[in-house]
Design a protein around this motif. Structure first.
Motif, short mmCIF file in Angstrom:
data_model
loop_
_atom_site.label_atom_id
_atom_site.label_comp_id
_atom_site.label_asym_id
_atom_site.label_seq_id
_atom_site.Cartn_x
_atom_site.Cartn_y
_atom_site.Cartn_z
N ARG A 361 32.82 -22.92 63.42
CA ARG A 361 33.62 -21.94 62.70
C ARG A 361 33.21 -21.86 61.22
NH1 ARG A 361 38.61 -19.37 63.41
NH2 ARG A 361 39.03 -18.12 61.53
N VAL A 362 33.06 -23.02 60.60
CA VAL A 362 32.73 -23.05 59.17
C VAL A 362 31.31 -22.54 58.92
CG1 VAL A 362 32.39 -24.55 57.19
CG2 VAL A 362 34.37 -24.89 58.66
N GLU A 365 31.15 -18.85 59.47
CA GLU A 365 31.89 -18.13 58.43
C GLU A 365 31.04 -17.93 57.18
OE1 GLU A 365 35.33 -16.17 57.06
OE2 GLU A 365 34.96 -17.06 59.04
N TYR A 366 30.25 -18.96 56.83
CA TYR A 366 29.47 -18.90 55.60
C TYR A 366 27.98 -18.66 55.85
CZ TYR A 366 33.56 -20.59 53.12
OH TYR A 366 34.82 -20.70 52.59
N THR A 413 39.05 -23.25 57.50
CA THR A 413 38.11 -22.33 56.86
C THR A 413 38.60 -21.90 55.49
OG1 THR A 413 37.44 -21.51 59.04
CG2 THR A 413 36.87 -20.15 57.14
#
Length: 422
Positions: A361-362, A365-366, A413
């Protein structure tokens, strides 16, 4: 010891030239010597409880221990600080020691004033100063120490210790990145973090490998001065050094100069496979040392979960993950997550699944931040200190990951931030 001959990187009759033989007599400067050294008062502060920051109480014993461990490595090789009876590992360390000595006695390094003996003195001085940033703040102390040495009133005196600008630069460079090998070995950093250790100008492979070996030895002394060095730790560090060497055109065995940018791209490319992503995640889960996370079959569990989450995007994820140069403070959370799961009786698979989901997820996300306009890629770091900012938050996030994963991923997040390495 002939100081002038054995310490060609320090100016004749300088405090550093006098310091090296003194450290071999006693692995900490005398009060008189500290008064002569640039930033000597700060060094004294590292072993003074009254001057230590509140969160830095391990420093007094640690700094002295690191100097002692560095001297042991200088005299007896890597195995001097790795407690093991494993003959295979002892052979691997001895083999790497031979490579190190061959590099520092090579014609390329000799022409630049280096030798195995000269490297010993350089390592000893770097070990003494490596934690200088802790007199200001423990967190991010390598970077803080780097700037402190450059922009304080004693900077001219420090510069005067070194014969050349390159010798001075390398000293500052080691202070700034002295923990990188250890960070990569845990999985918090990717192999691309080693890019920062090497200048981007044209260099021979002997020069590049020589710098990498210096960093490994100082970082190993730093670790050994804190905790016993586990076999897995030194194996990972040596593996990373060899993979960095393999990214060079001659596999680290030749002396052909190569463009800095080409080496950078080759180093990043060495870490972009799905297998490398799985291995990196495995390192993070194994680092806290709980025996249930040392299982050699854990990589299959990680790979299956990664494939289930990413699907056909798994190779793109691995590529992006290799450009995430640092997952700052993630290991603090991994320890908390594993201990929380142990208290609740959660199985290892549950922890692995939750952690892989969180990481995916992290990174996803970035991940867009790794792309530049025009299609080039850059390295980024992701700061995760918010996950362990205070114990109540950490416990709640851990519990939520097991009970309401989607909500936990959203919260985690929001607590993460990113920055550019390139």
């Amino acid at each position: 010891m002939n100081t002038l001959e054995s310490q060609p990187h320090f100016t004749a009759d300088s405090a550093f030239s006098q310091l090296v033989p003194a450290l071999y007599h006693a692995p900490w400067p005398t009060d008189d010597m500290l008064e002569k050294l640039p930033f000597g008062r700060d060094l004294a502060g590292l072993v003074d409880h009254e001057r230590d920051p509140k969160d830095n109480r391990d420093t007094p014993g640690h700094v002295r221990a690191v100097v002692k461990k560095a001297l042991q490595i200088n005299e007896n090789g890597l195995g001097a600080v790795v407690p093991t009876d494993n003959d295979e590992l002892l052979y691997e360390m001895a083999e790497l020691e031979c490579d190190y000595l061959a590099i520092y006695e090579s014609p390329e390094m000799t022409a630049k004033g280096w030798s195995a003996e000269a490297a010993k003195g350089y390592i000893a001085v770097c070990a003494l100063y490596h934690d200088i940033g802790k007199v200001i703040q423990r967190d991010r102390h390598p970077t803080i120490g780097y700037y402190h040495l450059q922009y304080s009133a004693e900077q001219p005196a420090l510069r005067g210790m070194f014969r050349t600008e390159l010798d001075y630069w390398l000293f500052l460079h080691i202070i700034r990145f002295h923990d990188v090998f250890g960070v990569v070995s845990t999985g918090e950093g990717s192999l691309s973090a080693l890019v920062d250790l090497i200048p981007m100008r044209e260099m021979s492979e002997a020069e590049r490998l020589g710098i990498l070996h210096l960093f490994l030895r100082i970082n190993l002394a730093d670790i050994a001065g804190t905790v016993p060095v586990r076999e897995s730790k030194i194996r990972n560090m040596m593996s990373d050094l060899r993979r960095a060497a393999a990214a060079m055109p001659a596999g680290g065995k030749g002396t052909q100069p190569t463009e800095g940018l080409a080496f950078r791209e080759a180093l990043i490319a060495a870490d972009i496979s799905v297998g490398r992503a799985v291995a990196r995640i495995g390192r993070m889960l194994a680092e806290p040392g709980l025996p249930e996370y040392q299982d050699v079959g854990l990589d299959i569990v990680i790979e299956r979960e990664l494939m289930a989450i990413q699907g056909s995007n798994v190779r793109q994820f691995a590529n992006t993950f290799s450009h995430v140069c640092k997952l700052d403070y993630l290991l603090r959370f991994v320890r908390a997550l594993q201990n929380n799961a142990k208290e609740q009786g959660k199985p290892v698979r549950t922890v692995v699944n939750a952690f892989v989901a969180l990481l995916c997820r992290v990174v996803n996300e970035y991940g867009d931040l790794t792309y530049r306009l025009g299609g080039d890629r850059r390295r980024i770091g992701i700061a995760l200190k918010g996950w362990t900012r205070e114990p109540g938050t950490t416990t709640k996030l851990c519990n939520m990951l097991f009970d309401d994963t989607h909500l936990a991923l959203q919260w985690a997040t929001e607590e993460a931030t990113a920055w550019f390495y390139d």
